[in-house]
Scaffold this motif. Structure first.
Motif, short mmCIF file in Angstrom:
data_model
loop_
_atom_site.label_atom_id
_atom_site.label_comp_id
_atom_site.label_asym_id
_atom_site.label_seq_id
_atom_site.Cartn_x
_atom_site.Cartn_y
_atom_site.Cartn_z
N TYR A 108 0.81 -1.21 0.00
CA TYR A 108 0.00 0.00 0.00
C TYR A 108 0.85 1.27 0.00
O TYR A 108 0.33 2.37 -0.18
CB TYR A 108 -0.93 0.00 1.21
CG TYR A 108 -2.09 -0.95 1.06
CD1 TYR A 108 -3.33 -0.51 0.63
CD2 TYR A 108 -1.94 -2.31 1.33
CE1 TYR A 108 -4.40 -1.39 0.48
CE2 TYR A 108 -3.00 -3.19 1.18
CZ TYR A 108 -4.21 -2.73 0.75
OH TYR A 108 -5.26 -3.61 0.58
N ILE A 110 3.18 4.19 -1.30
CA ILE A 110 3.44 4.81 -2.60
C ILE A 110 4.74 5.61 -2.57
O ILE A 110 5.74 5.23 -3.17
CB ILE A 110 2.28 5.73 -3.03
CG1 ILE A 110 0.98 4.93 -3.12
CG2 ILE A 110 2.58 6.38 -4.39
CD1 ILE A 110 -0.23 5.77 -3.52
N HIS A 151 -5.80 11.58 -1.08
CA HIS A 151 -4.95 10.43 -0.77
C HIS A 151 -5.01 10.13 0.73
O HIS A 151 -5.17 11.03 1.55
CB HIS A 151 -3.49 10.71 -1.14
CG HIS A 151 -3.27 10.98 -2.60
ND1 HIS A 151 -3.00 10.00 -3.52
CD2 HIS A 151 -3.30 12.15 -3.29
CE1 HIS A 151 -2.85 10.53 -4.71
NE2 HIS A 151 -3.03 11.83 -4.60
N ARG A 168 -1.96 3.51 -1.02
CA ARG A 168 -2.89 3.15 -2.08
C ARG A 168 -4.25 2.76 -1.47
O ARG A 168 -4.33 2.32 -0.33
CB ARG A 168 -2.34 1.98 -2.90
CG ARG A 168 -1.12 2.32 -3.70
CD ARG A 168 -0.65 1.15 -4.55
NE ARG A 168 0.44 1.54 -5.41
CZ ARG A 168 1.72 1.49 -5.08
NH1 ARG A 168 2.06 1.02 -3.89
NH2 ARG A 168 2.67 1.89 -5.92
N TYR A 169 -5.29 2.89 -2.28
CA TYR A 169 -6.60 2.39 -1.90
C TYR A 169 -6.68 0.90 -2.22
O TYR A 169 -5.94 0.40 -3.09
CB TYR A 169 -7.69 3.15 -2.65
CG TYR A 169 -7.86 4.57 -2.17
CD1 TYR A 169 -8.55 4.87 -1.01
CD2 TYR A 169 -7.33 5.63 -2.91
CE1 TYR A 169 -8.71 6.18 -0.56
CE2 TYR A 169 -7.48 6.95 -2.48
CZ TYR A 169 -8.16 7.21 -1.31
OH TYR A 169 -8.31 8.50 -0.87
N GLU A 172 -6.60 -0.42 -5.75
CA GLU A 172 -5.36 -0.26 -6.53
C GLU A 172 -4.38 -1.42 -6.31
O GLU A 172 -3.37 -1.51 -7.00
CB GLU A 172 -4.67 1.05 -6.13
CG GLU A 172 -5.46 2.30 -6.45
CD GLU A 172 -4.74 3.56 -6.01
OE1 GLU A 172 -4.12 4.21 -6.87
OE2 GLU A 172 -4.80 3.88 -4.80
#
Length: 326
Positions: A108, A110, A151, A168-169, A172
């Motif tokens: 998760y 980024i 975000h 990340r969601y 994703e």
């Protein structure tokens, strides 16, 4: 020069608020980058925004966002409409919860940012939030809007500041089962596992990022400097291909033997190299790659290279004559 903040606003924990600024924690500006140029003229390539049907160039003011719903059918969305649906996190990082860092799946993550107090006020509130998270060994989870998108951001203490990592969601992150289900269930014997563990132990070390060297970046800098100096580049030899390993147990044994023999020799060799030659510095290569403008400048660079080569060869010829005389 200090980098510009990507975002400025407020950090809020319940009723505790302080002004903050968000800065990128990483940079790729020092990496070698290329422009596209016309091979025939040497001129840089420019891209124009044109209408796909008419071929005419479109001004920036006439370009809007559109969501494709069918072939050649788009739903137009304006900037004002996007601003209207923006949430409060446009200007505030609201801390929603605190979680253990170990709970955050690395898939998760980024990119990292540095969060610092903005201005001379609010340092006390910032310190309270930072030290509370540190004392509980927790990571704060909040929301922030960057480039018109909201975000999720994880905030954790780092020195005197906070490190914020965009997350990340769930939609994703791909499900690993789609990729791992076809991997065969292989039983690894104890002997094989023991041999592999010995190899790992011989290769075990502390995590030292300063020891990492970007070999490709170094090769790029070397290539460009050679081309600037007019050096003829030799053809690269074809890489040697190794055969497939037939017996896994034999391969593990040979690997362990090689590691045992080569480790001391490799360390000695590395120490010798370090003593003779300083480590190539990749950072700041822009100082090495100064632009040369005009034909005379290029010829001057080539002449300078030839003169340096002559000066380098002179001592060698002198020593050769000395040996002949003796």
């Amino acid at each position: 020069m200090a980098p510009r903040a990507n975002w400025k606003g407020f950090l809020r924990l319940s009723l505790v608020t302080c002004p903050v600024a968000l800065y990128p924690a990483t940079s790729e500006s020092e990496k070698v980058s290329f422009n596209q140029i016309n091979k025939k003229t040497g001129h840089r390539i420019k891209y124009a925004k044109v209408d796909a049907e008419t071929g005419e160039e479109v001004a920036n003011d006439d370009i809007v966002k559109g969501y494709k719903v069918d072939t050649d059918t788009y739903i137009e969305v304006t900037k004002d409409e996007l601003d209207d649906i923006a949430l409060e996190s446009t200007h505030t990082i609201e801390i929603d919860e605190f979680v253990p860092k170990s709970d955050i799946d690395s898939r998760y993550l980024i990119r990292p940012y540095y969060l610092v107090p903005d201005g001379k006020v609010g340092h006390d509130a910032f310190a309270v939030i930072r030290e509370t998270a540190r004392s509980l060994n927790k990571v704060a989870i909040g929301r922030v809007v960057l480039t018109n998108r909201e975000h999720v951001i994880a905030l954790e203490p780092l020195g005197k500041g906070l490190m914020g990592t965009l997350l990340r969601y769930p939609y994703e992150v791909r499900d690993e089962k789609d990729y791992f289900d076809d991997i065969q269930d292989v039983k690894v014997t104890k002997d094989m596992l023991d041999l592999a563990k010995h190899i790992v132990e011989k290769k075990s070390a502390s995590f030292e990022p300063d020891n990492f060297e970007d070999h490709y970046e170094g090769a790029l800098v070397d290539l460009i400097n050679k081309k600037r100096a007019g050096v003829q580049l030799p053809a690269k030899a074809a890489p040697k291909t190794s055969g497939n390993v037939i017996n896994l147990m034999d391969a593990l044994k040979r690997s362990l033997a090689n590691e045992g023999e080569s480790a001391p020799a490799a360390k000695a060799k590395e120490s010798s190299k370090a003593a003779k030659k300083p480590k190539k510095r990749i950072e700041g290569q822009r100082e090495m790659l100064l632009p040369i403008s005009g034909k005379k400048a290029k010829e001057g660079a080539k002449e300078g290279t030839k003169e340096e080569a002559k000066e380098t060869r002179k001592p060698a010829r002198a020593s050769a004559r000395s040996r002949k005389a003796s």
